[in-house]
Design a protein around this motif. Structure first.
Motif, PDB file in Angstrom:
ATOM      1  N   ALA A  49      59.817  31.595 -31.729  1.00  0.00           N
ATOM      2  CA  ALA A  49      60.192  30.373 -32.446  1.00  0.00           C
ATOM      3  C   ALA A  49      61.215  29.530 -31.683  1.00  0.00           C
ATOM      4  CB  ALA A  49      60.751  30.739 -33.822  1.00  0.00           C
ATOM      5  N   ASN A  50      61.984  30.141 -30.785  1.00  0.00           N
ATOM      6  CA  ASN A  50      63.111  29.443 -30.166  1.00  0.00           C
ATOM      7  C   ASN A  50      63.058  29.326 -28.653  1.00  0.00           C
ATOM      8  OD1 ASN A  50      65.138  28.977 -32.470  1.00  0.00           O
ATOM      9  ND2 ASN A  50      64.468  31.096 -32.760  1.00  0.00           N
ATOM     10  N   PHE A  51      61.968  29.766 -28.059  1.00  0.00           N
ATOM     11  CA  PHE A  51      61.879  29.862 -26.607  1.00  0.00           C
ATOM     12  C   PHE A  51      60.460  29.514 -26.204  1.00  0.00           C
ATOM     13  CE2 PHE A  51      62.097  33.022 -22.861  1.00  0.00           C
ATOM     14  CZ  PHE A  51      62.937  32.224 -22.101  1.00  0.00           C
ATOM     15  N   THR A  52      60.296  28.637 -25.242  1.00  0.00           N
ATOM     16  CA  THR A  52      58.955  28.231 -24.814  1.00  0.00           C
ATOM     17  C   THR A  52      58.268  29.353 -24.056  1.00  0.00           C
ATOM     18  OG1 THR A  52      59.678  25.938 -24.628  1.00  0.00           O
ATOM     19  CG2 THR A  52      57.649  26.534 -23.466  1.00  0.00           C
ATOM     20  N   ASN A  53      57.058  29.684 -24.476  1.00  0.00           N
ATOM     21  CA  ASN A  53      56.234  30.603 -23.714  1.00  0.00           C
ATOM     22  C   ASN A  53      55.541  29.775 -22.639  1.00  0.00           C
ATOM     23  OD1 ASN A  53      54.213  32.230 -22.655  1.00  0.00           O
ATOM     24  ND2 ASN A  53      53.674  33.133 -24.626  1.00  0.00           N
ATOM     25  N   PRO A  54      55.828  30.016 -21.366  1.00  0.00           N
ATOM     26  CA  PRO A  54      55.250  29.191 -20.303  1.00  0.00           C
ATOM     27  C   PRO A  54      53.728  29.087 -20.353  1.00  0.00           C
ATOM     28  CG  PRO A  54      56.938  30.619 -19.412  1.00  0.00           C
ATOM     29  CD  PRO A  54      56.710  31.055 -20.832  1.00  0.00           C
ATOM     30  N   VAL A  55      53.057  30.086 -20.864  1.00  0.00           N
ATOM     31  CA  VAL A  55      51.592  30.076 -20.935  1.00  0.00           C
ATOM     32  C   VAL A  55      51.085  28.969 -21.864  1.00  0.00           C
ATOM     33  CG1 VAL A  55      49.571  31.459 -21.604  1.00  0.00           C
ATOM     34  CG2 VAL A  55      51.421  32.502 -20.319  1.00  0.00           C
ATOM     35  N   THR A  56      51.900  28.573 -22.843  1.00  0.00           N
ATOM     36  CA  THR A  56      51.480  27.488 -23.738  1.00  0.00           C
ATOM     37  C   THR A  56      51.526  26.138 -23.030  1.00  0.00           C
ATOM     38  OG1 THR A  56      53.702  27.128 -24.653  1.00  0.00           O
ATOM     39  CG2 THR A  56      52.274  28.737 -25.788  1.00  0.00           C
ATOM     40  N   PHE A  74      65.710  33.815 -16.738  1.00  0.00           N
ATOM     41  CA  PHE A  74      66.535  32.931 -17.558  1.00  0.00           C
ATOM     42  C   PHE A  74      67.416  32.088 -16.644  1.00  0.00           C
ATOM     43  CE2 PHE A  74      66.183  36.550 -20.608  1.00  0.00           C
ATOM     44  CZ  PHE A  74      65.697  35.854 -21.707  1.00  0.00           C
ATOM     45  N   LYS A  75      67.677  30.868 -17.064  1.00  0.00           N
ATOM     46  CA  LYS A  75      68.738  30.094 -16.426  1.00  0.00           C
ATOM     47  C   LYS A  75      70.052  30.619 -16.986  1.00  0.00           C
ATOM     48  CE  LYS A  75      66.146  25.899 -15.492  1.00  0.00           C
ATOM     49  NZ  LYS A  75      66.050  24.441 -15.736  1.00  0.00           N
ATOM     50  N   HIS A  80      72.588  31.748 -24.860  1.00  0.00           N
ATOM     51  CA  HIS A  80      72.212  31.984 -26.255  1.00  0.00           C
ATOM     52  C   HIS A  80      70.920  32.790 -26.362  1.00  0.00           C
ATOM     53  CE1 HIS A  80      69.955  28.441 -25.051  1.00  0.00           C
ATOM     54  NE2 HIS A  80      69.163  28.595 -26.099  1.00  0.00           N
ATOM     55  N   LEU A  81      70.073  32.689 -25.363  1.00  0.00           N
ATOM     56  CA  LEU A  81      68.832  33.467 -25.374  1.00  0.00           C
ATOM     57  C   LEU A  81      69.054  34.895 -24.876  1.00  0.00           C
ATOM     58  CD1 LEU A  81      66.373  30.775 -24.024  1.00  0.00           C
ATOM     59  CD2 LEU A  81      66.593  31.575 -26.378  1.00  0.00           C
ATOM     60  N   MET A  82      70.034  35.074 -24.029  1.00  0.00           N
ATOM     61  CA  MET A  82      70.302  36.405 -23.487  1.00  0.00           C
ATOM     62  C   MET A  82      71.142  37.265 -24.426  1.00  0.00           C
ATOM     63  SD  MET A  82      70.721  35.756 -19.407  1.00  0.00           S
ATOM     64  CE  MET A  82      71.579  34.179 -19.452  1.00  0.00           C
ATOM     65  N   GLN A  83      71.732  36.666 -25.460  1.00  0.00           N
ATOM     66  CA  GLN A  83      72.564  37.426 -26.388  1.00  0.00           C
ATOM     67  C   GLN A  83      71.796  38.557 -27.060  1.00  0.00           C
ATOM     68  OE1 GLN A  83      74.107  34.457 -29.041  1.00  0.00           O
ATOM     69  NE2 GLN A  83      75.886  34.049 -27.739  1.00  0.00           N
ATOM     70  N   ASN A 115      64.137  23.880 -19.758  1.00  0.00           N
ATOM     71  CA  ASN A 115      65.601  23.848 -19.874  1.00  0.00           C
ATOM     72  C   ASN A 115      66.247  25.226 -19.839  1.00  0.00           C
ATOM     73  OD1 ASN A 115      65.644  21.072 -20.050  1.00  0.00           O
ATOM     74  ND2 ASN A 115      65.571  21.046 -22.272  1.00  0.00           N
ATOM     75  N   GLU A 116      65.493  26.283 -20.124  1.00  0.00           N
ATOM     76  CA  GLU A 116      66.081  27.609 -20.289  1.00  0.00           C
ATOM     77  C   GLU A 116      65.603  28.661 -19.307  1.00  0.00           C
ATOM     78  OE1 GLU A 116      64.660  27.369 -24.192  1.00  0.00           O
ATOM     79  OE2 GLU A 116      66.641  26.952 -25.043  1.00  0.00           O
TER      80      GLU A 116
END
Length: 126
Positions: A49-56, A74-75, A80-83, A115-116
């Motif tokens: 829900a919060n992170f783009t799946n590159p395959v999409t 990850f950048k 916030h995604l690595m937490q 961006n992420e």
């Protein structure tokens, strides 16, 4: 700076699966406890829900014949995604699956970026 959590050991294809693949692999083998499975499902859903799946965005990004050994990083700015990584890493540790954190300013040839994260084909070393 880019960050990746991956297996310390190459798989049969010579690649190093990332943390999500490792935990999902344990789930597919039926090795997770109820609490671990609940964590995996809830957090995988959060990432979806919060992170783009590159395959999409690019369905060929992980195509082995086009982009061999492609891997997501990850950048550093996506803290916030690595937490949520600590929970995944705890599951792997409980099952004696080695996972390491890598950092690099140049992990490979970038084939996808948002961006992420970036997806790269690692540089060939010889």
């Amino acid at each position: 700076m880019y960050v990746r959590f991956q297996s310390s050991v190459a798989n049969g294809r010579g690649t190093y699966p990332g943390v999500f693949g490792l935990v999902n692999g344990l789930a597919a083998q039926g090795r997770l406890s109820d609490a671990e499975e609940r964590f995996r499902r809830e957090n995988n859903a959060w990432y979806e829900a919060n992170f783009t799946n590159p395959v999409t965005v690019d369905p060929t990004v992980y195509d082995r014949s086009i982009n061999p050994r492609a891997a997501a990083w990850f950048k550093l700015s996506a803290g916030h995604l690595m937490q949520r990584m600590s929970g995944y890493l705890s599951i792997l540790a409980a099952h004696d699956v080695e996972c390491m954190r890598l950092e690099s300013t140049d992990p490979g040839r970038i084939i996808y970026e948002d961006n992420e994260q970036v997806v790269v084909v690692p540089h060939v070393t010889g």
